[in-house]
Design an enzyme around this catalytic site. Structure first.
Site, mmCIF file in Angstrom:
data_model
loop_
_atom_site.group_PDB
_atom_site.id
_atom_site.type_symbol
_atom_site.label_atom_id
_atom_site.label_comp_id
_atom_site.label_asym_id
_atom_site.label_seq_id
_atom_site.Cartn_x
_atom_site.Cartn_y
_atom_site.Cartn_z
ATOM 1 N N HIS A 52 20.631 31.059 42.697
ATOM 2 C CA HIS A 52 19.546 31.543 41.837
ATOM 3 C C HIS A 52 18.436 30.494 41.717
ATOM 4 O O HIS A 52 17.263 30.819 41.881
ATOM 5 C CB HIS A 52 20.075 31.899 40.446
ATOM 6 C CG HIS A 52 18.991 32.327 39.519
ATOM 7 N ND1 HIS A 52 18.530 33.625 39.473
ATOM 8 C CD2 HIS A 52 18.260 31.636 38.608
ATOM 9 C CE1 HIS A 52 17.563 33.703 38.587
ATOM 10 N NE2 HIS A 52 17.388 32.509 38.038
ATOM 11 N N GLU A 53 18.818 29.267 41.435
ATOM 12 C CA GLU A 53 17.827 28.223 41.191
ATOM 13 C C GLU A 53 17.034 27.848 42.440
ATOM 14 O O GLU A 53 15.876 27.490 42.342
ATOM 15 C CB GLU A 53 18.516 26.976 40.626
ATOM 16 C CG GLU A 53 19.071 27.148 39.230
ATOM 17 C CD GLU A 53 18.000 27.226 38.158
ATOM 18 O OE1 GLU A 53 17.030 26.452 38.212
ATOM 19 O OE2 GLU A 53 18.131 28.082 37.267
#
Length: 180
Positions: A52-53
């Site tokens: 996600h990051e």
């Protein structure tokens, strides 16, 4: 040790809609995961958060470079998007024995995959793990990383959980943690 293989990491990436990595980068990432993460379920959570990051290990630096935020020049870097001077200071002290290394050169965090993973595993072990163990509630990991911006049930928090579910399935990491 989680025992994540390069093949498993690439299958996780593909299951989540990202491109597979080359063997060298994937080996660096799995080596850092296996050296720091204890269980396959914790590894699934960590990998999902990294996906996600970093958008599937595509970015090692916040694309906006912290524009409009109060934390530049200590904006998100590394696969976990380390922010704020106090996190750079603490990571620097842990990794280099000197809190000034990353404060004086914050770009060092995103310069290489190795340092990006070192900072990410440090953040996980130091900040996330104490708040998330025993890893039965996925939101505790999200809350430790970005809780103020992604409350339980928000679209981004759900996206993170969905990534975790896909990664956990590939890694056969059961039982699944609840969403929140």
């Amino acid at each position: 040790m989680a025992g994540i293989t390069v093949s498993e990491l690439n299958r996780c990436l593909q299951a989540c809609g990202f491109d597979a990595l080359g063997d060298s980068l994937a080996s660096t990432i799995t080596g850092k995961i296996n050296g720091s993460i204890g269980s396959r379920n914790e590894a699934a959570m960590f990998i999902a958060q990294l996906f996600h990051e970093s958008n599937g290990f595509k970015y090692r630096e916040e694309r906006s470079r912290g524009a409009g935020q109060p934390y530049p020049p200590y904006y998100g870097r590394g696969y976990i998007q380390l922010t704020w001077d106090y996190n750079y200071r603490a990571a620097s002290k842990y990794l280099y024995g000197n809190e000034s290394v990353l404060l004086n050169d914050p770009d060092r965090v995103s310069r290489t995959p190795e340092v990006s993973m070192d900072v990410s595993t440090w953040f996980w072990k130091t900040i996330v793990r104490p708040k998330a163990a025993p890893f039965d509630n996925f939101y505790r990991t999200t809350g430790a990383i970005n809780g103020a911006l992604e409350p339980p049930g928000s679209e981004l928090a759900r996206r993170r959980y969905n990534l975790y579910c896909k990664v956990a399935q590939v890694l056969d990491a059961y039982p699944l943690a609840r969403e929140c």
